[in-house]
Design a protein around this motif. Structure first.
Motif, PDB file in Angstrom:
ATOM      1  N   PRO A 771       0.820  -1.229   0.000  1.00 35.30           N
ATOM      2  CA  PRO A 771       0.000   0.000   0.000  1.00 35.30           C
ATOM      3  C   PRO A 771       0.846   1.268   0.000  1.00 35.30           C
ATOM      4  CG  PRO A 771      -0.935  -1.611   1.494  1.00 35.30           C
ATOM      5  CD  PRO A 771       0.384  -2.167   1.041  1.00 35.30           C
ATOM      6  N   VAL A 772       1.993   1.262   0.695  1.00 30.90           N
ATOM      7  CA  VAL A 772       2.848   2.450   0.719  1.00 30.90           C
ATOM      8  C   VAL A 772       3.413   2.723  -0.673  1.00 30.90           C
ATOM      9  CG1 VAL A 772       4.969   3.420   1.661  1.00 30.90           C
ATOM     10  CG2 VAL A 772       3.419   2.144   3.150  1.00 30.90           C
ATOM     11  N   GLU A 773       3.889   1.663  -1.352  1.00 35.61           N
ATOM     12  CA  GLU A 773       4.420   1.842  -2.701  1.00 35.61           C
ATOM     13  C   GLU A 773       3.327   2.296  -3.670  1.00 35.61           C
ATOM     14  OE1 GLU A 773       8.044  -1.412  -2.960  1.00 35.61           O
ATOM     15  OE2 GLU A 773       5.971  -2.122  -3.127  1.00 35.61           O
ATOM     16  N   MET A 774       2.149   1.726  -3.517  1.00 34.15           N
ATOM     17  CA  MET A 774       1.058   2.096  -4.412  1.00 34.15           C
ATOM     18  C   MET A 774       0.626   3.552  -4.204  1.00 34.15           C
ATOM     19  SD  MET A 774      -2.544   0.084  -5.061  1.00 34.15           S
ATOM     20  CE  MET A 774      -1.632  -1.426  -5.413  1.00 34.15           C
ATOM     21  N   ARG A 775       0.607   3.970  -2.944  1.00 28.90           N
ATOM     22  CA  ARG A 775       0.230   5.363  -2.681  1.00 28.90           C
ATOM     23  C   ARG A 775       1.293   6.323  -3.213  1.00 28.90           C
ATOM     24  NH1 ARG A 775       0.027   8.430   3.091  1.00 28.90           N
ATOM     25  NH2 ARG A 775       2.269   8.150   2.753  1.00 28.90           N
ATOM     26  N   ASP A 776       2.573   5.993  -3.026  1.00 29.88           N
ATOM     27  CA  ASP A 776       3.635   6.856  -3.541  1.00 29.88           C
ATOM     28  C   ASP A 776       3.551   6.987  -5.060  1.00 29.88           C
ATOM     29  OD1 ASP A 776       4.516   7.197  -0.988  1.00 29.88           O
ATOM     30  OD2 ASP A 776       6.178   5.761  -1.144  1.00 29.88           O
TER      31      ASP A 776
END
Length: 807
Positions: A771-776
């Motif tokens: 989720p962190v990579e996708m949000r970035d």
């Protein structure tokens, strides 16, 4: 103290700018400059100023400003209200005419003679060169020699013009221009949007005895480009779209003119004009281009190009053709599937369309025929009477499939044949102490058997009987109060007479008044100062801020603006000064207020069929307010300097010219909005930042016998200033929309086994998108989505040119 010193110097310098304008007015017989203020730019100034086309040249004019899309001259709604005349005859699409073919350009902003029915925003008179001696000129301008993209816009311009005699009484004039560029959409940096255009003009003139002349003139043009996505409907969602839409416009004109004398005091002329314009917008057929060896100079081809012939020849119902143009020959644009993700520079769906075809299609064709009959009777040196008739026959065909931008209408078309006839009479009387010019114009319109609905107010769908007869009175006064000082006044009512139907219910009209003075205190100095006011009526400007549709209960959500009237008032001052043959300087300042007068502004849930508020059940009451128009430029300051170095000054610097053009514009207004698209303040209560610009040109000439070789260096935006032309109404910034950052909880996990897995989002390449990579990745894509280089004017640009003239 410093401020007042600068102000006084600016005012004193300003007095020098406008002078040359009057010196050449008398050479134009298509208008009378005695009763008005006309800006004139002659061939020498055109050659020396830092401009390469007509659009750049017009930006020098006081009172003219530009918003995100179009020119505005003294508060005019748009460029459609500016009329162009070529050698006294209406002229279509002059943008790319070769500037070396022009003898003089006169910009008339007010005081229009009763002879004119079009262009009450302003009239641009273009006078081509007349035969003085046999000559031929070729020129080339480019920036295609730079290896870096910051300086290389792929710009190449070729021009040619020449004149001579076939026989003693028959002369010819020809001119042509070709422009090819990789960047047809100006922006803060180079965006690939190739375009190419050409135009050609040829004229044959027979000069008979006694001042009788006969001329035949032909003009052809083509203008086509690939639209860069933020500049089309749908905006930045098509930023990385593979099928770039195209615009192609082609036209041709034939003009026959005859001037002859009916006795010693009566001069008459007859002119016939035929103009055919054909334009198309939509998805380009890249597959056909590849299979058929398409070259850069060939016409762009529309996908389903063959359907246009069915529309022209009326072989099939237009409704059937328009529907099938998309349903059978286009693939639906996609931004959600895994296929669209593969062409996406970011590993994020639902932001950028990348595959399919652009979902819109439009074709327009117009044929305009005009006949002008003019007569002028010079009774004596003090009195002159002129009268005339204009006839116009038009065929205007428009076919449009706007899917998916308007869900209530997947296709639309109209085929109309409007026509008009106008007659005018004008009398000019001059004495030593007063001059009077009074005229009246009568016009009759036939709208082509078409009575449109008055749909501006949604609760009124009555068919109105349109007004067909219009009377336009004009008057001008001039008082020569001193030998070198004139005071003038002019005014009247004007109806905009378009060559084809423009979608308005009736011709828009305006009442215009101007008063001013011209001062010529010493030789080679001209000062003009004038106040003007315009009342513009029946404008029909419509702005829908937010739109939503609920089919289950027929509810619409609107933030809607309807403008019926507007007012423009301002003060303009010009100064021009010549210092011998070495130096000429100029300065102009324009203070202007352009406001909407009665405005129907409402923001509510609205029953489309009943016109009542769904909450209270009461009839909706429209609130009238006064607000600035979107193009309300309060202050504009322009200046130029032309420094001519004589040929005997220095072996290297002699016979050359340095010129500079500086401009300053105050910021245009916009309406602040929240993230839901609803206004958070009054209409146009905020303003964009002001912007300034400096352009420069160096021209060097070498005379070698009967040949003149020239070299020029043209620099636009010399100091590379950021000139903002559009901002997001939510933040007032050109690149920041103001959307809040999403929470981590809005994003999930994607393993490498998923068809929607994208390595762009897997920052550590471990086969799992967190989720962190996708949000970035989403934040990077969203930032790119809102970053639009077209929100700025051109950056620093440098071009080199060569010219060769034969005598």
């Amino acid at each position: 103290m410093i401020f007042f010193s600068i102000l006084i110097r600016g005012i004193v310098g300003y007095y020098y700018l406008t002078l040359i304008l009057l010196f050449v007015h008398s050479s134009f017989d298509t208008y009378d400059s005695i009763f008005t203020n006309v800006d004139v730019i002659d061939a020498d100034e055109i050659k020396n100023l830092p401009v390469s086309n007509l659009e750049e040249l017009l930006t020098l004019i006081a009172g003219l400003n530009r918003d995100y899309k179009t020119f505005h001259l003294r508060g005019s709604i748009g460029e459609s209200e500016i009329a162009y005349y070529l050698d006294g005859v209406p002229f279509a699409e002059p943008e790319y005419i070769n500037l070396n073919a022009i003898e003089k350009i006169a910009i008339q902003k007010s005081g229009f003679s009763a002879e004119y029915g079009a262009g009450f925003g302003g009239i641009i008179h273009i006078k081509t060169k007349k035969l003085k001696k046999k000559s031929m000129n070729v020129e080339y301008l480019t920036d295609d020699l730079f290896p870096v993209e910051k300086l290389n816009f792929g710009y190449n311009q070729y021009g040619i013009n020449g004149q001579g005699k076939i026989k003693d009484d028959i002369s010819y004039f020809l001119s042509g221009n070709v422009v090819y560029t990789d960047v047809s959409s100006p922006g803060f940096y180079r965006v690939f949007s190739p375009g190419n255009c050409y135009n050609g003009l040829i004229r044959l003139t027979y000069s008979g005895n006694g001042g009788n002349n006969l001329s035949m003139q032909g003009y052809t043009f083509r203008d086509q480009s690939i639209c860069w996505h933020p500049n089309i409907t749908g905006g930045n969602a098509y930023k990385y779209f593979s099928q770039k839409p195209m615009v192609r416009e082609k036209g041709k004109s034939i003009i026959f003119s005859s001037d002859f004398l009916l006795g010693s005091k009566i001069k008459s002329s007859v002119s016939y004009l035929l103009t055919i314009i054909d334009s198309v917008f939509g998805n380009r057929d890249y597959e056909w281009d590849e299979n058929n060896g398409h070259q850069w100079y060939d016409d762009y081809r529309l996908k389903a190009e063959h359907l246009i012939e069915y529309l022209k020849n009326k072989k099939v119902s237009p409704a059937y053709v328009i529907r099938d143009s998309l349903t059978e020959y286009h693939k639906e644009a996609d931004r959600r599937s895994e296929k669209s993700l593969r062409n996406n520079p970011y590993g994020v769906r639902d932001i950028f369309y990348t595959v399919g075809d652009y979902p819109a299609w439009c074709y327009c064709n117009s044929t305009v025929q005009q006949l002008f009959l003019k007569m002028k009777y010079s009774a004596n040196n003090q009195n002159e009477i002129k009268w005339g008739m204009d006839f116009a026959w038009n065929e205007f065909n428009y076919y449009n499939n706007p899917l998916p931008w308007f869900t209530q209408s997947l296709w639309n078309y109209y085929e109309r044949t409007p026509s008009a006839i106008s007659v005018y009479l004008e009398d000019k009387w001059m004495t030593e102490w007063i001059g009077i010019c009074a005229g009246i114009r009568y016009s009759h319109f036939d709208y082509g058997l078409y009575q449109p609905l008055r749909f501006e107010l949604p609760d009124n769908d009555t068919v109105f009987i349109l007004k067909k007869n219009f009377i336009s009175p004009r008057i001008g006064l001039v008082l020569p109060v001193a030998k070198k000082l004139d005071i003038f006044f002019n005014g009247g009512e004007f109806y905009y007479e378009p060559p084809g139907y423009t979608g308005r219910c009736e011709p828009a009209k305006t009442r215009m008044f101007e008063m001013g003075c011209r001062l010529n205190p010493i030789s080679n100095i001209l000062i003009t100062s004038n106040l003007y006011q315009k009342y513009m009526v029946d404008l029909y400007i419509q702005k829908v801020e937010y739109y939503n549709y609920y089919p289950w209960n027929y509810l619409y959500t609107y933030t809607f603006t309807y403008i019926d009237k507007a007012e423009a008032k301002g003060w303009e001052m010009n100064l021009k000064k010549l210092f011998g043959q070495w130096l000429s300087i100029g300065l102009s300042y324009n203070l202007q207020f352009t406001e909407q007068m009665p405005v129907y502004d409402y923001n509510y849930y609205y029953y489309y069929y009943e016109g009542n508020d769904p909450i209270t059940g009461e009839p909706i009451k429209y609130e009238k307010k006064y607000h600035p128009l979107n193009y309300d430029c309060r202050h504009s300051l322009k200046s130029f300097l032309i420094f001519n170095i004589p040929k005997d000054f220095h072996p290297l610097l002699g016979n050359s010219t340095f010129s500079f053009f500086c401009s300053f514009y105050s910021g245009l207004p916009y309406t602040p909005e929240d993230l839901r698209g609803e206004p958070v303040g009054d209409i146009n209560s905020a303003r964009m930042p002001a912007n300034s610009n400096v352009d420069m040109k160096y021209l060097k000439k070498f005379k070698i016998g009967p040949v003149c070789l020239s070299f020029n260096l043209l620099i636009n935006n010399l100091f590379n200033t950021k000139q903002i032309v559009y901002v997001y109404p939510t933040t007032g910034k050109p690149d920041d929309h103001g959307d809040p950052e999403p929470s981590i909880g809005q994003f999930g996990w994607l393993p490498i086994s998923s068809s929607y897995y994208s390595p762009q989002s897997d920052h550590n390449h471990d086969g799992l998108i967190t989720p962190v990579e996708m949000r970035d990745e989403y934040l990077k894509a969203r930032y790119d989505y809102f970053t639009n280089p077209l929100h700025y004017a051109n950056p620093f640009r440098i071009r080199f040119g060569l010219g060769l003239e034969f005598y």
